[in-house]
Design a protein around this motif. Structure first.
Motif, PDB file in Angstrom:
ATOM      1  N   ILE A   1       0.791  -1.231   0.000  1.00 37.44           N
ATOM      2  CA  ILE A   1       0.000   0.000   0.000  1.00 37.44           C
ATOM      3  C   ILE A   1       0.826   1.286   0.000  1.00 37.44           C
ATOM      4  CG2 ILE A   1      -0.158  -0.004   2.528  1.00 37.44           C
ATOM      5  CD1 ILE A   1      -2.880   1.169   0.012  1.00 37.44           C
ATOM      6  N   SER A   2       2.133   1.230   0.277  1.00 39.97           N
ATOM      7  CA  SER A   2       2.874   2.486   0.495  1.00 39.97           C
ATOM      8  C   SER A   2       2.961   3.357  -0.743  1.00 39.97           C
ATOM      9  CB  SER A   2       4.286   2.200   1.027  1.00 39.97           C
ATOM     10  OG  SER A   2       5.135   1.722   0.009  1.00 39.97           O
ATOM     11  N   GLN A   3       2.697   2.790  -1.931  1.00 36.23           N
ATOM     12  CA  GLN A   3       2.713   3.616  -3.129  1.00 36.23           C
ATOM     13  C   GLN A   3       1.636   4.697  -3.071  1.00 36.23           C
ATOM     14  OE1 GLN A   3       1.640   0.502  -3.039  1.00 36.23           O
ATOM     15  NE2 GLN A   3      -0.355   0.406  -4.034  1.00 36.23           N
ATOM     16  N   ASP A   4       0.628   4.505  -2.225  1.00 36.96           N
ATOM     17  CA  ASP A   4      -0.458   5.469  -2.105  1.00 36.96           C
ATOM     18  C   ASP A   4      -0.441   6.240  -0.785  1.00 36.96           C
ATOM     19  OD1 ASP A   4      -1.650   4.797  -4.597  1.00 36.96           O
ATOM     20  OD2 ASP A   4      -2.503   2.997  -3.692  1.00 36.96           O
ATOM     21  N   VAL A   5       0.450   5.869   0.139  1.00 37.67           N
ATOM     22  CA  VAL A   5       0.450   6.489   1.470  1.00 37.67           C
ATOM     23  C   VAL A   5       1.879   6.900   1.829  1.00 37.67           C
ATOM     24  CG1 VAL A   5      -0.174   6.226   3.904  1.00 37.67           C
ATOM     25  CG2 VAL A   5      -1.481   4.997   2.139  1.00 37.67           C
ATOM     26  N   PRO A   6       2.248   8.173   1.660  1.00 39.37           N
ATOM     27  CA  PRO A   6       3.617   8.615   1.952  1.00 39.37           C
ATOM     28  C   PRO A   6       4.072   8.307   3.380  1.00 39.37           C
ATOM     29  CG  PRO A   6       2.462  10.291   0.680  1.00 39.37           C
ATOM     30  CD  PRO A   6       1.436   9.253   1.047  1.00 39.37           C
ATOM     31  N   PHE A   7       3.160   8.372   4.357  1.00 40.25           N
ATOM     32  CA  PHE A   7       3.527   8.040   5.728  1.00 40.25           C
ATOM     33  C   PHE A   7       4.057   6.619   5.822  1.00 40.25           C
ATOM     34  CE2 PHE A   7       2.239   5.992   9.742  1.00 40.25           C
ATOM     35  CZ  PHE A   7       2.946   6.770  10.660  1.00 40.25           C
ATOM     36  N   TYR A   8       3.394   5.684   5.151  1.00 36.72           N
ATOM     37  CA  TYR A   8       3.857   4.297   5.159  1.00 36.72           C
ATOM     38  C   TYR A   8       5.220   4.159   4.484  1.00 36.72           C
ATOM     39  CZ  TYR A   8      -0.775   2.585   6.641  1.00 36.72           C
ATOM     40  OH  TYR A   8      -1.932   2.318   7.336  1.00 36.72           O
ATOM     41  N   LYS A   9       5.424   4.899   3.410  1.00 38.61           N
ATOM     42  CA  LYS A   9       6.715   4.820   2.720  1.00 38.61           C
ATOM     43  C   LYS A   9       7.842   5.236   3.660  1.00 38.61           C
ATOM     44  CE  LYS A   9       7.227   4.248  -1.248  1.00 38.61           C
ATOM     45  NZ  LYS A   9       7.388   3.004  -2.022  1.00 38.61           N
ATOM     46  N   ALA A  10       7.646   6.328   4.416  1.00 33.20           N
ATOM     47  CA  ALA A  10       8.662   6.775   5.368  1.00 33.20           C
ATOM     48  C   ALA A  10       8.851   5.756   6.492  1.00 33.20           C
ATOM     49  CB  ALA A  10       8.272   8.138   5.947  1.00 33.20           C
ATOM     50  N   PHE A  11       7.754   5.172   6.966  1.00 31.65           N
ATOM     51  CA  PHE A  11       7.834   4.142   7.990  1.00 31.65           C
ATOM     52  C   PHE A  11       8.665   2.950   7.514  1.00 31.65           C
ATOM     53  CE2 PHE A  11       5.813  -0.030   8.882  1.00 31.65           C
ATOM     54  CZ  PHE A  11       6.222  -0.199  10.192  1.00 31.65           C
ATOM     55  N   LEU A  12       8.439   2.516   6.277  1.00 26.33           N
ATOM     56  CA  LEU A  12       9.143   1.354   5.749  1.00 26.33           C
ATOM     57  C   LEU A  12      10.628   1.626   5.554  1.00 26.33           C
ATOM     58  CD1 LEU A  12       6.496   0.130   3.159  1.00 26.33           C
ATOM     59  CD2 LEU A  12       7.143  -1.022   5.287  1.00 26.33           C
ATOM     60  N   LYS A  13      10.974   2.820   5.143  1.00 29.23           N
ATOM     61  CA  LYS A  13      12.393   3.151   4.989  1.00 29.23           C
ATOM     62  C   LYS A  13      13.097   3.122   6.343  1.00 29.23           C
ATOM     63  CE  LYS A  13      12.034   5.946   0.779  1.00 29.23           C
ATOM     64  NZ  LYS A  13      12.141   7.301   0.204  1.00 29.23           N
ATOM     65  N   ASN A  14      12.435   3.624   7.365  1.00 28.70           N
ATOM     66  CA  ASN A  14      13.011   3.583   8.713  1.00 28.70           C
ATOM     67  C   ASN A  14      13.147   2.136   9.190  1.00 28.70           C
ATOM     68  OD1 ASN A  14      13.811   5.210  11.167  1.00 28.70           O
ATOM     69  ND2 ASN A  14      12.136   4.026  12.067  1.00 28.70           N
ATOM     70  N   ALA A  15      12.117   1.318   8.903  1.00 26.21           N
ATOM     71  CA  ALA A  15      12.178  -0.096   9.288  1.00 26.21           C
ATOM     72  C   ALA A  15      13.316  -0.808   8.563  1.00 26.21           C
ATOM     73  CB  ALA A  15      10.843  -0.772   8.975  1.00 26.21           C
ATOM     74  N   ALA A  16      13.470  -0.518   7.275  1.00 24.84           N
ATOM     75  CA  ALA A  16      14.548  -1.139   6.507  1.00 24.84           C
ATOM     76  C   ALA A  16      15.911  -0.730   7.037  1.00 24.84           C
ATOM     77  CB  ALA A  16      14.418  -0.767   5.030  1.00 24.84           C
ATOM     78  N   LEU A  17      16.045   0.527   7.408  1.00 24.26           N
ATOM     79  CA  LEU A  17      17.313   1.038   7.934  1.00 24.26           C
ATOM     80  C   LEU A  17      17.719   0.309   9.208  1.00 24.26           C
ATOM     81  CD1 LEU A  17      19.516   3.282   7.604  1.00 24.26           C
ATOM     82  CD2 LEU A  17      18.096   4.698   9.102  1.00 24.26           C
ATOM     83  N   THR A  18      16.731  -0.148   9.970  1.00 23.40           N
ATOM     84  CA  THR A  18      17.018  -0.809  11.248  1.00 23.40           C
ATOM     85  C   THR A  18      16.926  -2.335  11.150  1.00 23.40           C
ATOM     86  OG1 THR A  18      14.696  -0.439  11.896  1.00 23.40           O
ATOM     87  CG2 THR A  18      16.325   1.174  12.636  1.00 23.40           C
ATOM     88  N   GLY A  19      16.936  -2.888   9.903  1.00 17.79           N
ATOM     89  CA  GLY A  19      17.105  -4.323   9.749  1.00 17.79           C
ATOM     90  C   GLY A  19      15.947  -5.113   9.200  1.00 17.79           C
ATOM     91  N   THR A  20      14.769  -4.510   9.055  1.00 18.30           N
ATOM     92  CA  THR A  20      13.631  -5.256   8.512  1.00 18.30           C
ATOM     93  C   THR A  20      13.832  -5.507   7.016  1.00 18.30           C
ATOM     94  OG1 THR A  20      12.094  -4.318  10.132  1.00 18.30           O
ATOM     95  CG2 THR A  20      11.132  -5.218   8.128  1.00 18.30           C
ATOM     96  N   ALA A  21      13.515  -6.720   6.572  1.00 23.02           N
ATOM     97  CA  ALA A  21      13.516  -7.027   5.141  1.00 23.02           C
ATOM     98  C   ALA A  21      12.164  -6.599   4.582  1.00 23.02           C
ATOM     99  CB  ALA A  21      13.752  -8.515   4.918  1.00 23.02           C
ATOM    100  N   VAL A  22      12.135  -5.464   3.893  1.00 21.72           N
ATOM    101  CA  VAL A  22      10.887  -4.938   3.332  1.00 21.72           C
ATOM    102  C   VAL A  22      10.756  -5.414   1.889  1.00 21.72           C
ATOM    103  CG1 VAL A  22       9.546  -2.869   2.798  1.00 21.72           C
ATOM    104  CG2 VAL A  22      11.017  -2.906   4.832  1.00 21.72           C
ATOM    105  N   VAL A  23       9.600  -5.958   1.567  1.00 21.07           N
ATOM    106  CA  VAL A  23       9.303  -6.473   0.231  1.00 21.07           C
ATOM    107  C   VAL A  23       8.144  -5.653  -0.350  1.00 21.07           C
ATOM    108  CG1 VAL A  23       8.484  -8.479  -1.057  1.00 21.07           C
ATOM    109  CG2 VAL A  23      10.016  -8.798   0.908  1.00 21.07           C
ATOM    110  N   ASN A  24       8.419  -4.848  -1.376  1.00 20.19           N
ATOM    111  CA  ASN A  24       9.670  -4.670  -2.101  1.00 20.19           C
ATOM    112  C   ASN A  24      10.498  -3.523  -1.511  1.00 20.19           C
ATOM    113  OD1 ASN A  24       9.684  -6.530  -4.577  1.00 20.19           O
ATOM    114  ND2 ASN A  24       7.632  -5.693  -4.679  1.00 20.19           N
ATOM    115  N   ASN A  25      11.788  -3.496  -1.874  1.00 24.66           N
ATOM    116  CA  ASN A  25      12.722  -2.484  -1.401  1.00 24.66           C
ATOM    117  C   ASN A  25      12.133  -1.079  -1.548  1.00 24.66           C
ATOM    118  OD1 ASN A  25      14.870  -0.619  -1.200  1.00 24.66           O
ATOM    119  ND2 ASN A  25      16.346  -2.090  -2.004  1.00 24.66           N
TER     120      ASN A  25
END
Length: 368
Positions: free
Chosen positions: A54-78
């Motif tokens: 869903i993050s393609q439609d919700v900028p808040f989620y996109k920022a959340f996922l980048k922070n999660a990825a930075l701290t070790g979460t494997a986010v699909v897709n990058n």
């Protein structure tokens, strides 16, 4: 215990089935819809893996996922690659990978972007329209260079129609692309960069009937076509670095031409893809998520980066991508025509796109 999460919007059938299947298959990682009540910079989440729908439609989620990825979460897709990706670059990369794509020209926006002036475009000359029309021909399609869901897509049959459509595009940067007169059409899942399902597809049908299609190419020619598409699917997904994607091919003169291969939250609703395809993608996604969770390393980058990025960093170019794409028939499955009894009848099937008309439903849309 680290978890496997799925981030989604209005979509229900795939997220619910995914969570259930992951939990049925193992007990090391609890699967659940992602829950967010606080996002603090540099603070890790409870998720080893997050499937993003869903993050393609919700900028808040996109920022959340980048922070999660930075701290070790494997986010699909990058989420970093997805933010930078767009269709014109994808086509250019496909050319470098040796995958056929339609002839395509990039057009500047008809109207200037906000906060720019005429002087902002001192390097931009008038488009050489006669040369562009000669190169692309008619009919042709015009669509945003970054977008999806067949929004703002036009089919044009001559220069007059093209200019009339172009006048409606505002500040959108557009692709101008040759139309492919195809004999076969396929939509293909690629999960985890290895599992492939090739599905006959008819984009000219009403949405609930698009997977009710049969492959027309048979015999040795059909086997060769399947192997070639499998090879191209892996080349594209390895090059781009997508863990969950679909690739669409239009087959002309026996050659599969990649039409659309930037779908990192592809439709997976049972009511559109059909039960057999749905069951396959749920199982493949569950397997991929469990495998990824098992190899996550705490505090490290656990994202998938395509061979384009890795080759750029290592100075190896695309040679790595070419070495990773040997077909594996054991990993390839072919979807059968799906006849959904519960599908809602459409008394007025969609017509082919017409000039100056924005398409609303030419492709299955992602739920929000």
């Amino acid at each position: 215990m680290k978890k496997i999460g799925i981030l989604h919007g209005m979509e229900r059938t795939f997220p619910e089935a995914f969570v259930q299947r992951v939990n049925e298959k193992q007990a090391d990682f609890q699967a659940e819809p992602v829950s967010i009540d606080r996002v603090e910079q540099g603070v890790a989440t409870d998720y080893a893996v997050i499937i993003d729908r869903i993050s393609q439609d919700v900028p808040f989620y996109k920022a959340f996922l980048k922070n999660a990825a930075l701290t070790g979460t494997a986010v699909v897709n990058n989420p970093f690659w997805w933010s930078a990706d767009e269709k014109f670059f994808n086509n250019a990369l496909a050319v470098q990978l040796g995958v056929p794509v339609p002839k395509t020209i990039l057009l500047p926006s008809k109207h200037r972007p906000d906060d720019t002036r005429h002087e902002s475009f001192s390097n931009l000359q008038h488009m050489n329209w006669p040369a562009i029309f000669e190169r692309i021909g008619f009919p042709a399609f015009m669509k945003p260079h970054s977008g999806g869901g067949w929004k703002n897509v036009y089919k044009v049959d001559n220069a007059e129609e093209m200019f009339r459509a172009y006048d409606e595009t505002g500040q959108l940067v557009m692709l101008y692309q040759e139309a492919i007169d195809f004999t076969d059409y396929f939509r293909c899942y690629c999960i985890g960069g290895k599992d492939v399902r090739i599905m006959p597809y008819e984009p000219r049908n009403a949405p609930h009937l698009r997977y009710d299609a049969e492959m027309k190419t048979t015999g040795d020619a059909g086997k060769k076509l399947m192997a070639t598409m499998h090879d191209y699917i892996l080349k594209l997904n390895h090059g781009l670095g997508y863990d969950f994607n679909t690739v669409e091919f239009a087959v002309r003169d026996g050659i599969p031409i990649a039409i659309d291969f930037c779908n990192p939250a592809p439709d997976a609703d049972v009511n559109s893809v059909g039960q057999a395809n749905f069951d396959w993608v749920v199982e493949a996604a569950a397997n991929m998520a469990i495998e990824r969770a098992a190899r996550v390393q705490k505090g490290k980058d656990n994202l998938t980066w395509g061979t384009f990025v890795r080759g750029s960093v290592m100075g190896t170019g695309l040679t790595e991508a070419k070495a990773e794409t040997k077909p594996d028939a054991a990993k390839m499955e072919v979807g059968q025509p799906i006849k959904e009894k519960a599908a809602k009848k459409d008394s007025n099937p969609e017509k082919a796109p017409q000039a100056n008309k924005k398409e609303k439903d030419d492709k299955p849309k992602k739920k929000k």
